[in-house]
Every structure is written in structure tokens, then in C-alpha cells.
Design an enzyme around this catalytic site. Structure first.
Site, PDB file in Angstrom:
ATOM      1  CG  HIS A 112      18.361  -1.752  -1.690  1.00  0.00           C
ATOM      2  ND1 HIS A 112      19.027  -1.408  -2.849  1.00  0.00           N
ATOM      3  CD2 HIS A 112      17.274  -2.460  -2.078  1.00  0.00           C
ATOM      4  CE1 HIS A 112      18.351  -1.899  -3.892  1.00  0.00           C
ATOM      5  NE2 HIS A 112      17.280  -2.534  -3.444  1.00  0.00           N
ATOM      6  CD1 TRP A 124      10.012  -0.547   1.889  1.00  0.00           C
ATOM      7  CD2 TRP A 124       9.552   1.590   1.415  1.00  0.00           C
ATOM      8  NE1 TRP A 124       8.877  -0.521   1.126  1.00  0.00           N
ATOM      9  CE2 TRP A 124       8.571   0.786   0.809  1.00  0.00           C
ATOM     10  CE3 TRP A 124       9.465   2.977   1.235  1.00  0.00           C
ATOM     11  CZ2 TRP A 124       7.518   1.305   0.066  1.00  0.00           C
ATOM     12  CZ3 TRP A 124       8.414   3.484   0.498  1.00  0.00           C
ATOM     13  CH2 TRP A 124       7.451   2.656  -0.078  1.00  0.00           C
ATOM     14  CB  SER A 157      13.150  18.025  -1.258  1.00  0.00           C
ATOM     15  OG  SER A 157      13.510  17.767  -2.582  1.00  0.00           O
ATOM     16  CD  GLU A 209       6.950   7.503  -2.903  1.00  0.00           C
ATOM     17  OE1 GLU A 209       6.362   8.592  -2.727  1.00  0.00           O
ATOM     18  OE2 GLU A 209       8.084   7.410  -3.382  1.00  0.00           O
ATOM     19  CE1 TYR A 232       0.212   1.847  -8.788  1.00  0.00           C
ATOM     20  CE2 TYR A 232      -1.825   2.995  -8.406  1.00  0.00           C
ATOM     21  CZ  TYR A 232      -1.137   1.822  -8.591  1.00  0.00           C
ATOM     22  OH  TYR A 232      -1.805   0.637  -8.584  1.00  0.00           O
ATOM     23  CB  SER A 287       3.316   7.939 -23.609  1.00  0.00           C
ATOM     24  OG  SER A 287       2.716   7.013 -22.744  1.00  0.00           O
ATOM     25  CG  HIS A 332      -3.469  -3.553  -2.344  1.00  0.00           C
ATOM     26  ND1 HIS A 332      -3.894  -2.967  -3.503  1.00  0.00           N
ATOM     27  CD2 HIS A 332      -2.241  -3.061  -2.132  1.00  0.00           C
ATOM     28  CE1 HIS A 332      -2.959  -2.164  -3.960  1.00  0.00           C
ATOM     29  NE2 HIS A 332      -1.948  -2.207  -3.154  1.00  0.00           N
ATOM     30  CG  HIS A 333       0.512  -2.336   0.264  1.00  0.00           C
ATOM     31  ND1 HIS A 333       1.604  -2.637  -0.515  1.00  0.00           N
ATOM     32  CD2 HIS A 333      -0.196  -1.414  -0.424  1.00  0.00           C
ATOM     33  CE1 HIS A 333       1.560  -1.908  -1.619  1.00  0.00           C
ATOM     34  NE2 HIS A 333       0.476  -1.161  -1.596  1.00  0.00           N
ATOM     35  CB  THR A 371      -2.558  -0.684 -15.714  1.00  0.00           C
ATOM     36  OG1 THR A 371      -2.857  -0.033 -14.487  1.00  0.00           O
ATOM     37  CG2 THR A 371      -1.059  -0.771 -15.872  1.00  0.00           C
ATOM     38  NE  ARG A 401       9.707  -7.708   1.579  1.00  0.00           N
ATOM     39  CZ  ARG A 401       8.993  -6.570   1.428  1.00  0.00           C
ATOM     40  NH1 ARG A 401       7.679  -6.603   1.472  1.00  0.00           N
ATOM     41  NH2 ARG A 401       9.595  -5.427   1.218  1.00  0.00           N
TER      42      ARG A 401
END
Lengths: 537, 183
Positions: free
Chosen positions: A81, A146, A173, A259, A261, A272, A306-307, A332, A454
Site C-alpha cells: 500500500h 515500505w 524513471s 522523499e 518533501y 500557491s 528524527h525518524h 513552512t 502500527r
């Protein structure tokens, strides 16, 4: 340019107007609009494939206990998924938008490298057939999430090399698509279209393209190491041979954070574009938007760990990554406030694209706030690997990236097809989607904070009510997307004719609104008049 | 820009981007040894690879640290692996010897390698080993038990508030690996 040469070029061009006929048109096409369409359709199909897998997950989690699927298959579903939604739905859809819109927005006839463009699209169907085929292999598809963390992912059967090669192909690609976009924007802009005149969608895509070129190869390298560890006796991640599985986590997230981002920056560009059009005002703080996007791009390279707060980093590392991550909230925030300032005292109307854009701003910001919570490493020890994380990244990816894609589709669909879409169905799609997405993901914050992990097919009974809610939301969300597919189909087939400007006053917001709807097969065979460009906001 | 010039400019930019992509691919691999060096330097990820010669240290009788021993066998390796004691009270600066036992429960010869890990991670550079079975590959004859001593000291300069440490060993089966290399 003298009038005589002008006419010469025109006469010379006449024989290759219009597409070839039949199926081979799509296989051999080098036209940016055809390739854009192919990308978008692939994105939509994979969105339904990945969505079906999400519904398998939500059906299993509707109540505690094991109902429909066995745990190993459940893990394959969560893994595929994610891979399909990230690499199959969102990234190709953004690439499709880039192909369609960038030449039209910068006043170019086509992309700079049309044949490479064809190749970068046609690698995708093969990659996804290969990835899907792993479901039918001995031992099933990859089931380690993933992120494909070793040592767990090394227990995958025959599916591992296929998954790794899929990543290689997808990487090639995306890198080709990214190179194409950079070359197009740098070398093909119409005279007068300076870098600081570029629409933000183009700017965000340029920065995204640089991120892709910088990090996709690192991911390709990391999965290659998985492959050699399993089949060729190397020990990059094998402790027995002096390696370290934590090294994989660093490599993966050095790719993985840029990734995410890559998945959101083009959305910023879309929003925008849309908010100024429906506020009938120029975008507030254009230059600050460009710099904010660039800083987000740069910061994405220095916050990856931070992951991995729970992996056993030294205290200095935890502190550094906490502060660096919090920094991202600054650019942001600049963006969010600029969007609000753009709407401020604007003559706003609320057509479907604008509804999605506003929902994006509100719901993406919520995802951003939970992200800020997780950036604090001592707090993250509680959130790590729980449903709180799931809620966070779905808030930034679904009402974030996917809503931006919906908004973009409704916004530019009349331009692409020449027909207005069905506004009533569009609004119905919006309300069903927005309500159901919150029913689906909001309760996951609560169960996550209460400790539900999870990637587990079963859970403790105290989480039952919120999970049932979440599943109901997921199913309503999933089936609402059929409306979206139908609206697109209907607009392609016919409907009220769209003017070239489509939205009131849109001509001031971008060159694409100066082309007829639908635009000619080759966009700007003659560069747009400089006065057109200088009149843009 | 005419067509030819544009073509040239495009090609130049494409090659630059391709070079960046290739360099980043290489960087992924270059990070592996760099990562090792950083972990060794900071003593994180439980990296204690070499024996340190026994030296006379000042024994700090006033402090006591509780050192726990954990033994793990990775995967399906047919090994019974244990420490002679689960927990030891130690004084910083004093040398101790603890025996570990591993028995091959299969009919085949085993080659294994034990990987140490020390937690909390920042204490790992204070635990110095004069002798350890983890420094080299270990061979086990079928159904034979072997005694493997570890001689170590905790450096008395360790932070005063250290009360507990854990030393864990995980045995990895490297039979397959040695065979691949020999072949």
C-alpha cells in the site's frame, strides 16, 4: 524575429501538428501532454490499487481479532500500500502535472528531452507489474514495511530481488523525469520569463527535481546493499560480519526525509497557484515563497535521524535532530501565513479547486503540528511506531498531497479537456472526501497516543470503537473516489465548453490561461509575447 | 538561442545532473566505512572490537555497579548459550572474569561469531575487555560444550551516577559465510 522567418517556421511546422492515431500514439509519443496524460492516468489507477490494499487493512482492523487475512498477508498489504501510493500514485501524478503544465507555464513548445520523457514514463508500468507480481511468489511480497528495514526484510523470499529491482527502475524513471524538468526550466523559458517570474508550481518542481536527483540514487544504493547482503555474502547490515542494520536506517532516511518533501513540495506549488486565482489577488510574498521552498529543500537533508530517535543515538544527536527538525516549521509557517494573507480581503469564490485548496491549508497544517510534536525526541519515544505516526503522515499525505492533486485536477481539467467538469459532483466529491478523511484518520491520533502500535493486524479491545470509526471513514473515502473518476471521465467525454481563461481573471495568474482550452498539441510553438509575461502577477 | 546551441546547452546540463546522480549513488556506499568510523569514535552501537592490555587502575571500592549479562542466539542456530551468572556487582577499576558457555546441540560442526552490545550506549567505551571470545570466530564440535571466559574492567572514570550496565552477546551462525568465502 522578422515576419518572413516567422511565417517560414510556421509553414515548416504544419505537417507534424496533431497526434498520430491509435494505440501506438501512446507508446511512441514524445508529446508532453500525451505523456502527462499517461502519467496522470497511471497515478489514478495506482491510487485505486493502493486504495484497495488500504481497505483490506481497514477491514481487518474494523474489529479486534483476526478476521479476514492472516498477519503475514496483512504486513504485505501495509508494505505494498505504501510503496504503491508513494511511488505509484502521488509521484507519477505530480510528474504528470509537471509534464502537462511546465511547458505551458514557461512558454515552451514541449519538454526539453521528449524521447527521454517517453522512456521515463514507460518504465513505470513494467515496474508496477513486477512489484505486483511479488504478491504471487513463494513467501509472498515484501512484508517489512515500505522502509524495507533489515534484518526483517532479508527474510523475504523470492520477492526481495524483484522489490529491489522495482526500486531501481522507479529510481531511474524519477531521475530521468527530474533531469528533464530541470533542463526544460533552465533552458526552455520564453524570453522575458525570468526565474523570479516563474509560477510557484514550476519553482517547487525544480526544487523537487533536485531533491530527486540527490536522494533516489542513495535509496538505490541502500537496496542494492540489501541485495548483496542476501545473495552475495556482503555484510553491510549484518552484525555477524561487522555490519550494522542501523546503517540501513540512516541511508534509508537520508533518502526518506527528502522523499516526503518530494511528495509535498509540488503540492505547495499547486496551492500557491489556486489560492490567488480564486481570491482574485496576486500571491502574497512571492519571493519569500521561493526562498521558503528552497530552505525546506535544504533542511530536508539534515534532519533524517528524527525518524530513528529510539535507535540509541547519543544525546547530542537527539538534541541536534530535535532542533534542526523544529527549524523546518519556520519556512513552512511562512508558506501557510502567505496563503492566509493571499486570501485576506480577497474577492473569494469557492469552486471545487478552491475548496480543496482551503482544506489543504487547514488539514496539512494539522499534520504539520503533529509533526512538530514528534520532532521533540523525548516526546517521540512515546509516539514512535504507534498509530499517532500513522495519523500524522496520512494527514500530510492525504489531505496534503492527495488533496493538492484533487485541487490541481479540478483546476486544470477544463484547460486539458476543453470542457467544464460537473461542479455539483465535484462539490459532492469534496464534502464526502473531506468529512470521511477526518473520520478515518483523526481517531488514529487517539489510539496512537494510547499506545496502539502500527503494522499489527490485531489490537487490544479498548481501541475497538476508534478503529471501527476509522474503518468506516476509510470505506466512505475509498468509494467517494469513484465520483472523482467519473467526473474526470465525464469532462473528457463532453460538457459545457470552457473558455481559454476558464476561471475569471485567471489570465493574470499564468501563461497556461492564454492558450485555448484544450490547448494545441504543441503548446507555444511561437514564444508568447513579452508583454503577456510582464503582465503576470 | 538557436536549435544547435540549445541542444548543446541541454546536453551539458543533462550530463551535469547525471554526474550528480552517480556521485550520490557512490556516496551511499562511501557512507558505510565512514559510519563505522564515527560509531567507533563515539563508542556507539556497542562497538568494542579489540582487546585492551591489562593495566593497574585505581579500584574504587566506594562505588558499585550492577552489571547484567544477556545471551542471545540469532535465528535458528542450534546453540545453547549462557553466562555463568546473570548479574554481577562490580567495583570500577577491578578486573573480573566471567565464563560463558555454549553447547552445539546439532550433529554438525558450527562456526559462530558473538557480537557484543553494551547499554546504555554511552557506557560502552568504559567497559574494557582484556580477553573475550567475541574478538574471533568460534568453532563448536557437534554436541560439545565450550567454556569461553571474558576478562574485563570498568574504567573508574565512568560517570559517578552509573548504577547499571548490560553486556549482551548475540551469537551469529557464520557457517554459510565462511563456506562462501572458502569457495
Amino acid at each position: 524575429m522578422s515576419v518572413a522567418t516567422h511565417d517560414d517556421i510556421h509553414a515548416h511546422d504544419h505537417h507534424d501538428h496533431g497526434p498520430a492515431k491509435g494505440f501506438m500514439r501512446w507508446v511512441t509519443t514524445t508529446n508532453h501532454k500525451d505523456i502527462g496524460t499517461l502519467y496522470l492516468i497511471t497515478g489514478l489507477i495506482m491510487f485505486f490499487v493502493g486504495g484497495a490494499m488500504a481497505l483490506v487493512i481497514r477491514a481487518e482492523l474494523f474489529e479486534p481479532g483476526l478476521q479476514y487475512v492472516d498477519p503475514h498477508f496483512f504486513n504485505q498489504m501495509t508494505t505494498l500500500h505504501a510503496l504503491i501510493m508513494v511511488f505509484g500514485a502521488v509521484m507519477p501524478a505530480f510528474a504528470g502535472l509537471a509534464n502537462w503544465m511546465i511547458p505551458m507555464m514557461i512558454g515552451a513548445p514541449d519538454m526539453a528531452l521528449p524521447r527521454m520523457n517517453n522512456w521515463s514514463f514507460w518504465l513505470l508500468p513494467f515496474a508496477f507489474v513486477m512489484l505486483s507480481s511479488t504478491l504471487f511468489m513463494d513467501g509472498g511480497a515484501a512484508a517489512a514495511g515500505w522502509t524495507l528495514y533489515p534484518p526483517l526484510v532479508l527474510q523475504t523470499g523470492n520477492a526481495l530481488p524483484f522489490t529491489v529491482f522495482t526500486v531501481h527502475i522507479l529510481g531511474m524513471s524519477s531521475i530521468m523525469a527530474a533531469i528533464n524538468i530541470i533542463v526544460t526550466v533552465f533552458n526552455m523559458r520564453a524570453p522575458g520569463m525570468t526565474m523570479m517570474k516563474l509560477p510557484l508550481f514550476v519553482w517547487t518542481w525544480v526544487i523537487t527535481a533536485f531533491l530527486l536527483i540527490a536522494v533516489m540514487p542513495v535509496f538505490a544504493g541502500a537496496v542494492t546493499m540489501l541485495l548483496t547482503d542476501k545473495y552475495f555474502g556482503t555484510s553491510f547490515f549484518n552484525a555477524a560480519g561487522g555490519g550494522d542494520p542501523v546503517l540501513y536506517q540512516h541511508l534509508f532516511w537520508f533518502f526518506g526525509h527528502p522523499e516526503v518533501y518530494i511528495l509535498i513540495l509540488p503540492s505547495f506549488g499547486i496551492i500557491s497557484s489556486i489560492i490567488p486565482t480564486f481570491s482574485r489577488k496576486p500571491l502574497f510574498g512571492y519571493a519569500s515563497m521561493v526562498y521558503a521552498t528552497a530552505s525546506i529543500g535544504l533542511l530536508s537533508f539534515i534532519v533524517w535521524a528524527h525518524h530513528q530517535y529510539t535507535v540509541g543515538m547519543p544525546l547530542a544527536g537527539e538534541l541536534y535532530f530535535t532542533y534542526a527538525t523544529m527549524l523546518i516549521a519556520v519556512p513552512t509557517g511562512v508558506k501557510v501565513f502567505n496563503w492566509l494573507a493571499t486570501m485576506w480581503k480577497g474577492a473569494m469564490t469557492f469552486e471545487t479547486p478552491m475548496l480543496y485548496a482551503i482544506a489543504f491549508v487547514v488539514l496539512f497544517t494539522m499534520g504539520g503540528f503533529t509533526g512538530l510534536m514528534m520532532s521533540i525526541s523525548p516526546a517521540d519515544l512515546q509516539y514512535h511506531d504507534t498509530y499517532f505516526i500513522v495519523a500524522h503522515f496520512h494527514y500530510v499525505l492525504v489531505p496534503g498531497a492527495v488533496f493538492a492533486l484533487f485541487a490541481a485536477t479540478y483546476y486544470w481539467l477544463p484547460k486539458w479537456t476543453g470542457h467544464m467538469y460537473d461542479e455539483k459532483l465535484g462539490k459532492l466529491h469534496f464534502w464526502l472526501t473531506t468529512i470521511s478523511v477526518n473520520i478515518c484518520f483523526f481517531p488514529q491520533h487517539f489510539v496512537g497516543l494510547a499506545g496502539m502500535p502500527r503494522r499489527i493486524p490485531d489490537y487490544a479491545v479498548q481501541f475497538a470503537e476508534f478503529n471501527a470509526m476509522s474503518s468506516v471513514g476509510a470505506f466512505v473515502f475509498g468509494f467517494s473516489q469513484l465520483i472523482f473518476a467519473y467526473v474526470i471521465y465525464k469532462a473528457i467525454k463532453g460538457g459545457e465548453k470552457a473558455t481559454s481563461e476558464v476561471w475569471e481573471g485567471a489570465e493574470a495568474h499564468g501563461l497556461e490561461w492564454h492558450l485555448p482550452s484544450p490547448p494545441p498539441y504543441h503548446s507555444w510553438t511561437e514564444a508568447p509575447d513579452q508583454s503577456l509575461i510582464s503582465e503576470l502577477h | 538561442m538557436d536549435d544547435k546551441e540549445l541542444h548543446k546547452a541541454n546536453a551539458r546540463l543533462v550530463w551535469r545532473m547525471v554526474v550528480i546522480a552517480l556521485l550520490m549513488f557512490g556516496l551511499g556506499f562511501a557512507i558505510a566505512p565512514y559510519y563505522d568510523a564515527v560509531c567507533n569514535y563515539f563508542g556507539i552501537s556497542g562497538r568494542v572490537k579489540e582487546a585492551t592490555a591489562e593495566q593497574a587502575l585505581k579500584v574504587d571500592e566506594s562505588r558499585e555497579i550492577s552489571l547484567e549479562f544477556v545471551t542471545v542466539v540469532n535465528g535458528q542456530m542450534p546453540l545453547r548459550f549462557r553466562a555463568e551468572t546473570g548479574k554481577l556487582k562490580i567495583h570500577p577499576g577491578q578486573y573480573y572474569t566471567v565464563n560463558f558457555y555454549a553447547e552445539n546441540t546439532s550433529d554438525k560442526k558450527l562456526v559462530g561469531r558473538a557480537i557484543p552490545s553494551i547499554s546504555p550506549a554511552w557506557t560502552s567505551s568504559f567497559l574494557k575487555k582484556a580477553e573475550c571470545f567475541c574478538f574471533s570466530e568460534q568453532e563448536f564440535e557437534p554436541h560439545k560444550e565450550r567454556k569461553m571466559p571474558v576478562r574485563f574492567v570498568v574504567d573508574p572514570t565512568i560517570q559517578a551516577d552509573t548504577k547499571e550496565m548490560t553486556l549482551s552477546y548475540t551469537f551469529f551462525d557464520i557457517n554459510e559465510k565462511t563456506q562462501t568465502i572458502k569457495n
